[in-house]
Design a protein around this motif. Sequence first.
Motif, PDB file in Angstrom:
ATOM      1  N   ASN A  30       0.796  -1.227   0.000  1.00  0.00           N
ATOM      2  CA  ASN A  30       0.000   0.000   0.000  1.00  0.00           C
ATOM      3  C   ASN A  30       0.827   1.275   0.000  1.00  0.00           C
ATOM      4  O   ASN A  30       0.307   2.342  -0.337  1.00  0.00           O
ATOM      5  CB  ASN A  30      -0.980  -0.005   1.167  1.00  0.00           C
ATOM      6  N   ILE A  51       0.121   4.240 -10.975  1.00  0.00           N
ATOM      7  CA  ILE A  51      -0.808   4.619  -9.908  1.00  0.00           C
ATOM      8  C   ILE A  51       0.016   4.832  -8.649  1.00  0.00           C
ATOM      9  O   ILE A  51       0.731   3.939  -8.197  1.00  0.00           O
ATOM     10  CB  ILE A  51      -1.950   3.596  -9.715  1.00  0.00           C
ATOM     11  N   GLY A  55      -3.274   7.197  -4.962  1.00  0.00           N
ATOM     12  CA  GLY A  55      -4.324   6.916  -5.928  1.00  0.00           C
ATOM     13  C   GLY A  55      -4.278   7.730  -7.200  1.00  0.00           C
ATOM     14  O   GLY A  55      -5.039   7.447  -8.141  1.00  0.00           O
ATOM     15  N   THR A  57      -3.230   8.801 -10.820  1.00  0.00           N
ATOM     16  CA  THR A  57      -2.804   7.987 -11.951  1.00  0.00           C
ATOM     17  C   THR A  57      -2.180   8.850 -13.047  1.00  0.00           C
ATOM     18  O   THR A  57      -2.435  10.049 -13.137  1.00  0.00           O
ATOM     19  CB  THR A  57      -3.980   7.204 -12.540  1.00  0.00           C
ATOM     20  N   SER A  70      -5.660   0.539 -11.837  1.00  0.00           N
ATOM     21  CA  SER A  70      -6.290   0.614 -10.514  1.00  0.00           C
ATOM     22  C   SER A  70      -5.552  -0.326  -9.567  1.00  0.00           C
ATOM     23  O   SER A  70      -4.743  -1.149  -9.997  1.00  0.00           O
ATOM     24  CB  SER A  70      -7.776   0.257 -10.587  1.00  0.00           C
ATOM     25  N   ARG A  71      -5.848  -0.183  -8.294  1.00  0.00           N
ATOM     26  CA  ARG A  71      -5.185  -1.027  -7.305  1.00  0.00           C
ATOM     27  C   ARG A  71      -6.174  -1.426  -6.219  1.00  0.00           C
ATOM     28  O   ARG A  71      -7.077  -0.668  -5.890  1.00  0.00           O
ATOM     29  CB  ARG A  71      -3.991  -0.289  -6.695  1.00  0.00           C
ATOM     30  N   ASN A  73      -5.542  -2.508  -2.494  1.00  0.00           N
ATOM     31  CA  ASN A  73      -4.514  -2.696  -1.467  1.00  0.00           C
ATOM     32  C   ASN A  73      -4.788  -3.931  -0.616  1.00  0.00           C
ATOM     33  O   ASN A  73      -3.858  -4.617  -0.183  1.00  0.00           O
ATOM     34  CB  ASN A  73      -4.415  -1.460  -0.585  1.00  0.00           C
TER      35      ASN A  73
END
Length: 119
Positions: A30, A51, A55, A57, A70-71, A73
Amino acid sequence: QVQLVESGGGLVQPGGSLRLPCAAHGYTFNIRHWGWYRQAPGNQRDLVATIYSGGITDYLDSVKGRFTISRDNAKRTVYLQMDSLKPEDTAIYYCNTHPPWTIKGNEYWGQGAQVTVAS
């Protein structure tokens, strides 16, 4: 020990879509910035999408509006949603930290995911 596992590649027609997940093991996920990179035959590996830990991008101009990074965590997974694919998007796609993770001075990369865009 760190490990990156990309999946979701395949053959798709122009205009089609693919979603690439990347599972990252052994990282403090994270707090890291993450990127998707690609390498076409005979070309260098390029950063396609980033990213940041907060958050935000960023994208290579040629994929803006078509790709979304996108991620998650909690799942320690980074995704690349690719829409409106073009033949020039054909490449092996890799995820990695941004900048790329190094082990004893050498960049570490996973096996990548082959994406082929052809009719």
